[in-house]
Scaffold this motif. Structure first.
Motif: not given
Length: 754
Positions: A167-178, A180-192
């Motif tokens: 998620x956007x505030x987990x703070x550990x996605x960089x560990x996954x990048x190290x 696996x070479x990349x990380x999948x991140x989820x975020x949400x935006x207000x639309x309507x």
């Protein structure tokens, strides 16, 4: 906070249905968006959900003009919910989105949980599928490196294939990048009025590229975004030399393609995919046999089901290096099996019969039973002709106790031909009154084969088939009208010249009744629709209401449930049971009689009409057509509308407000001759073409004391404009609209006071 004080915290999210629901809603900040959000909803729909860390009590949606709209608790309040902002339900939005996405790709057993990692539910989103052996874990809360390593090791020990997403505030996605070479991140935006889910690919340089979840596909490795697909090296099949990447690919529209009769292809020429031979038909085209490529770990498609491709798909060419010939295949992330064995959108697709499945003796349409069945179908279609309606094939055969799966399309053609034999001059083709469920208006699928069986040519063009169908349907209705003097075959309209027009007026009035969540007396319904009650016998009344509702379906409201007899307080009308049975309703385990089903059908009518109103953004007109009124006054309604519009334009040019008496005088009618509901209808027609941004001439009409007319809120509501039931707020809206009208017509004539 004392228990008697109202909670005024700005809670932006809630859940609907029940306190423990995982179905989130987001209340828009703006009051205009608030009005659209609340259409079709009531103030009792919202809860401070336990999966949001809330108390489970009901919330009230608050509308404001000069500050953000929000949910608030109802006093007394004792809630310790800590996350109340617009992102406080993002874990539920992500869980719902992943669940829908996986099911569209053929995974039926998908479960979602929201573990509490110490800060409340939703510290993570865990989605299990693949018979429980696969897991997508979306880490929402912050986590230390040690916790991350420990949890990953635990999942590995459980022999489960896990993909970590952040998620956007987990703070550990960089560990996954190290790792696996990349990380999948989820975020949400207000639309309507919702929070839309986006998927990002985080790279070693910390950049994140976002796409929607529908643009991704699922492989053995987990969620794969388009950015990862584009960055991977070209893969070539060692045996065939077929290049399967960096090739021309044509995107296909989701939901427009279906397939069946799938079998695994002997040659597998596509890397990381499994090929199937299948009968494939695009919407509006013919069936063809070709290959379809699905992810390796997707559920194999059954050859005995009709499957729809509802996810991202591409048409891709392949060139066989051995022959030099180019072939095509369809690559898709998944499919959705349909519950029925046929669908009118893809009439040529025929799933293979399941091995060992035979129709039960009681339901077999054996030739020995055909004669009785054909006679029954013919009699039922004559009833449909008397009601000037059409009927679904599925409903028609259920009258005799059959299920749709008991008949193949060929069986249907054979039976309908038998119903209409022998073909003679002037005799209508009753099959023209049959259609399939969810089919668009028009001839039933394979109607050309029915016509061929009755002696028409076997090579009719589609437009010729449609022309014959329309003519035969009209002939069936006309025949019933000619039989009317016999007494029992009167058209449902009785003395009315056009039964179909009367049915439309009945339906429109009952939709207005449903929108108001009320009931209507039969005599009142007859009067306001312009019919003559003396010409409608009790049996014709049943046929008329059956024609209004068409046939029974859980997706269609039973508007007849809203009709009662004069003097009846509440409950089903005496004729409701007969109407319900004629529609094709059958008793169930809980609703064993029409009387028991009545409150359910009434509430369904309220809910389904409200849902349709919400989708169309226009509620049913708050007024009736008043055919009898205009006939009595001896003037056409459109003449009055034109005169009122001219008078309001003149008032706008002069910068004055006008009373209804002035408008009535301009139209040549007495002011007291038109009730409020008719006045509102006229003003709606005056402003109908203004759209969402045009000026409203109806705002110039005032009551004594320069107050808004009592039906001004109904006009705004019907036209899709912001409105209010509070007099002060409604007066403010009226003044703003008046100022816009005066500005639009400024300069034409010197202003004067009204």
């Amino acid at each position: 906070m004392p228990p008697y004080e109202e909670d005024t915290r700005k809670v932006q999210t809630a859940v609907i249905g029940r306190p423990g629901s995982d179905w989130p809603v987001f209340l828009p900040f703006d009051h205009d968006d608030y009005d659209r959000f609340m259409q079709g909803r009531s103030r009792d729909d919202f809860y401070c959900g336990t999966l949001l860390g809330g108390c489970g009590k009901k919330l009230t949606a608050k509308r404001y003009l000069h500050k953000k709209c929000h949910f608030a608790h109802r006093p007394p309040v004792h809630c310790r919910r800590t996350q109340t902002g617009e992102d406080s339900a993002d874990h539920l939005y992500i869980g719902q989105a992943l669940q829908r996405w996986l099911r569209r790709q053929g995974h039926q057993k998908v479960t979602v949980s929201y573990p509490d990692l110490g800060s409340g539910p939703g510290g993570a989103v865990e989605v299990r599928f693949g018979s429980g052996t696969r897991l997508i874990r979306v880490q929402m809360d912050r986590m230390s490196l040690k916790q991350w390593e420990t949890t990953r090791a635990q999942f590995t020990g459980d022999n489960m294939r896990v993909q970590w997403v952040y998620g956007p505030n987990s703070g550990i996605a960089h560990n996954e990048v190290k790792a696996q070479g990349h990380a999948i991140r989820f975020s949400c935006r207000t639309e309507g009025d919702t929070r839309k889910v986006y998927v990002g690919t985080q790279h070693p340089d910390q950049s994140v590229k976002l796409v929607t979840l529908d643009e991704c596909h699922l492989t053995d490795e987990g969620i794969v975004t388009p950015h990862l697909t584009n960055e991977r090296p070209m893969a070539t099949d060692v045996d065939t030399g077929m290049d399967t990447t960096n090739q021309l690919a044509f995107p296909l529209v989701p939901g427009q393609l279906a397939f069946t009769a799938s079998v695994p292809a002997e040659e597998q020429n596509v890397t990381a995919r499994r090929l199937y031979e299948a009968d494939i038909q695009p919407l509006g085209s013919v069936m063809t046999r070709m290959r379809i490529a699905l992810p390796l770990h997707s559920v194999p498609p059954s050859p005995h089901r009709l499957n729809v491709i509802e996810s991202t798909a591409h048409l891709i060419p392949l060139t066989d290096s051995g022959t030099g010939q180019r072939t095509w295949f369809i690559e898709t992330a998944g499919f959705s099996p349909l519950p029925a064995q046929s669908d009118p959108r893809w009439p040529d697709l025929r799933p293979a019969p399941e091995p060992g499945r035979l129709p039960s003796p009681a339901k077999s349409a054996a030739p020995a039973e055909d004669e009785a069945l054909v006679g029954f179908l013919r009699g039922k279609l004559m009833q449909i002709a008397r009601s000037r309606g059409v009927i679904n094939w599925e409903t028609l055969i259920r009258y005799k106790g059959y299920a749709p799966g008991d008949f193949t399309p060929q069986d249907r053609v054979r039976l309908l031909v038998a119903v209409d034999r022998p073909r003679t001059s002037g005799k209508p083709v009753l099959s023209s009154l049959v259609k399939l469920a969810n089919q668009a208006p028009g001839p039933v699928s394979r109607f050309d084969e029915v016509l061929a069986g009755l002696g028409w040519g076997a090579d009719l063009l589609p437009e010729e088939v449609r022309s014959i169908w329309a003519h035969q349907r009209k002939t069936a209705y006309d025949l019933v009208r000619q039989e009317a003097p016999s007494g029992n075959t009167a058209p449902p309209g009785g003395a009315t010249p056009d039964g179909s027009d009367l049915i439309s007026r009945f339906r429109a009035e009952l939709e207005r009744v449903a929108f108001r969540r009320s009931l209507i007396n039969w005599s009142t319904l007859v009067k306001v629709t312009g019919a003559r009650s003396g010409g409608i016998t009790p049996s014709a009344r049943v046929r008329l209401l059956v024609a209004v509702d068409g046939s029974y379906s859980h997706a269609r409201p039973v508007l007849s449930s809203l009709v009662k007899l004069d003097g009846q307080e509440t409950g089903p009308a005496p004729f409701f049971g007969q109407v319900l049975r004629e529609l094709g309703w059958t008793p169930g385990s809980t609703l064993r009689s029409p009387d028991a089903a009545w409150p359910t059908e009434r509430d369904r009518a309220y809910a389904l009409v409200a849902k349709a109103v919400s989708a169309s953004k226009n509620p049913p007109p708050p007024v009736r057509a008043d055919h009898a009124l205009w006939a009595r006054l001896g003037i056409k309604r459109k003449t009055v509308v034109k005169a009122v519009r001219r008078a309001l334009v003149s008032a706008a040019q002069r910068g004055v407000r006008v009373s209804w008496q002035t408008l009535a005088s301009a139209a040549g009618v007495k002011p007291e001759a038109l009730p409020d509901r008719t006045r509102a209808s006229i003003l709606i027609d005056v402003d109908r073409g203004a759209g969402q941004d045009g000026v409203l001439l109806s705002s110039l009409v005032v009551s004594p004391g320069n107050l808004p007319v009592p039906y001004f809120a109904d006009i705004l509501k019907y036209l899709g404009r912001p409105y209010s039931s509070y007099p002060l707020e409604l007066s403010r809206i009226r003044k703003v609209e008046q100022a816009r009208v005066f500005a639009a017509y400024e300069g034409s004539v010197n202003r004067e006071e009204a």
